[in-house]
Design an enzyme around this catalytic site. Sequence first.
Site, short mmCIF file in Angstrom:
data_model
loop_
_atom_site.label_atom_id
_atom_site.label_comp_id
_atom_site.label_asym_id
_atom_site.label_seq_id
_atom_site.Cartn_x
_atom_site.Cartn_y
_atom_site.Cartn_z
N GLY A 1 -0.76 0.35 -5.05
CA GLY A 1 -2.00 -0.44 -4.68
C GLY A 1 -2.99 0.36 -5.62
O GLY A 1 -3.10 1.58 -5.77
N ASN B 1 0.37 1.05 5.82
CA ASN B 1 1.35 -0.09 4.84
C ASN B 1 1.89 -0.86 5.44
O ASN B 1 2.81 -0.72 6.29
CB ASN B 1 2.24 0.92 4.08
CG ASN B 1 3.17 -0.04 3.01
OD1 ASN B 1 2.42 -0.99 2.80
ND2 ASN B 1 4.25 0.48 2.87
N GLY B 2 1.57 -2.07 5.46
CA GLY B 2 2.37 -3.45 5.84
C GLY B 2 1.29 -4.35 6.35
O GLY B 2 0.34 -4.59 5.85
N SER C 1 10.07 -3.58 -16.07
CA SER C 1 10.49 -4.01 -14.86
C SER C 1 12.09 -4.21 -14.97
O SER C 1 12.84 -4.04 -14.06
CB SER C 1 9.86 -5.18 -14.14
OG SER C 1 9.70 -6.19 -15.34
N CYS D 1 0.82 -1.31 0.21
CA CYS D 1 -0.02 0.03 -0.01
C CYS D 1 0.83 1.11 -0.13
O CYS D 1 2.11 1.12 0.21
CB CYS D 1 -0.94 0.02 1.13
SG CYS D 1 -1.94 -1.20 1.44
N TYR E 1 11.56 -4.12 -7.10
CA TYR E 1 10.61 -4.06 -7.94
C TYR E 1 9.71 -3.24 -7.31
O TYR E 1 8.96 -2.11 -7.99
CB TYR E 1 9.63 -5.45 -7.99
CG TYR E 1 8.52 -5.21 -8.50
CD1 TYR E 1 8.27 -5.22 -10.07
CD2 TYR E 1 7.35 -5.50 -7.89
CE1 TYR E 1 7.20 -5.13 -10.85
CE2 TYR E 1 6.02 -5.60 -8.82
CZ TYR E 1 5.91 -5.54 -10.06
OH TYR E 1 4.81 -5.18 -10.74
N CYS F 1 12.25 -13.35 1.51
CA CYS F 1 11.81 -14.06 0.30
C CYS F 1 12.75 -14.96 -0.53
O CYS F 1 12.38 -15.92 -1.18
CB CYS F 1 10.93 -13.15 -0.64
SG CYS F 1 11.72 -11.82 -1.06
N ASP G 1 13.54 -8.44 -13.72
CA ASP G 1 13.91 -8.52 -12.09
C ASP G 1 13.54 -9.54 -11.17
O ASP G 1 14.16 -9.62 -10.22
CB ASP G 1 13.23 -7.21 -11.37
CG ASP G 1 11.65 -7.12 -11.72
OD1 ASP G 1 11.02 -8.01 -11.98
OD2 ASP G 1 10.94 -6.17 -11.10
#
Length: 465
Positions: free
Chosen positions: A38, A112-113, A293, A11, A252, A444, A356
């Site tokens: 978002g 945001n989170g 990207s 967000c 990204y 990730c 990316d």
Amino acid sequence: MYNSVKLKEECGVFGAFSLNTPIHDHIYYGLQALQHRGQESAGIAVLQGTYVNCIKDKGLVTDVFSKENLNNLIGNVGIGHVRYSTTGNNEACNAQPFVANFRDGYMALAHNGNLINAVELRQELENEGRILQTTSDSEIILHLIAKYYKLGLVESLKKTMNMIKGSYALAILMEDKLIGIRDINGIRPLCIGKKDDIYYISSESCALDVIGAELIRDVEPGEIVIIDKEGLRSFKIETKAAKMPCVFEYIYFARPDSVLEGMSVYKARYEMGKRLALESHVDADLVVPVPDSGVPASRGYSYQSCIPIGEGLIKNKYIGRTFICPEQKDREIGVRIKLNVLKELVKDKRIVLIDDSIVRGTTMKRLVAQLKKGGAKEVHVRISSPPVKYSCYFGIDTPTKKELVGATMTVQEICDYIGADSLNFLSVEGLRKSVGKKNICAACFDGVYPMEVPKEGNKYLFEKK
């Protein structure tokens, strides 16, 4: 959705405070600059006397706001939000900012989170008899601040920060003040800007550039910034947590014209391309980026490898991020409509195709096939990030682990699957060097989370089935 092959953004939050200048249009333009973070819903809340007026709905910023309804948001302090849901459904009730009146005043909040202890906190609040009207974890933060407000504004914010676990960049409107808060690890970005008598807080500096404001600094991890008629004040909670900003912001999510933690996002992506060329050189005739990207990294790769760069793939710029194929099962049409091969450029060439990331691998497979059908002699795929192997629980909507090709296949198996002549990813160490930071959240890629994530048996609590 064509964009479903990419990881989804989180967000964006934006806020403005002025003693004399109406700020509603500043927030509108700031949100437009953050639209990439978002596209599900947008909202603005502005203080008007003792009343907080809020307009929000599903859709893009330009869908939700018009000249007419913006004129109903005139005020000197306000916050805004663009949303992609990571916790909570895509429903109008989950659009932010959230606004509440309680015994001691009013509050508007944009987040945001993602909170990793949201389930536990929601149960506690409901057991106390509190009524939560949405499925968003952001509403939990609002209730906690209100619950502890009797301790005073700053203490209620600190108490809430000690209760919530996860990632958060918050913009809050309360007591005629604009408040910005960043999580103790600094996972999600938040910065401060200024123009004349107006202070701003924003998820990214690109939104400050749009309105002609100067970037002052980032909000520090665990910091509370309060802006009112007295100016800017800062408070911090005591913590031993390490600063670990999300590396995918650099890869990204953030716009390339933003500056995060003193590092140009474009420069970081350019460096990723240079290091990718050092780690995985290949004899080739042309570097081709996947637009948009792969563009910055491809330029870095071209510079380091001395292989010329060219637009082998042409993007249809009139297809939005939420383009839907006429037949959802025929995704190949979606790829061809959005990206087409420039056959005259790629014919009989050995191509280095740069992007990316690879998430599911389906789009890359079709792009490789398109290039070869267009006459490319060889297609060597180079990815300016490591293989995505683990889910994120801190504000990025990742697919299930079984859908992540990096988690289920070796590099050679992925190469065979996408039909490339060779495939290489940037190393985690190369990624760290590219952004100039040793301490980053790269969970990730390596599974090392900045904090313990709740589990049920062998599965993480929020892990998709």
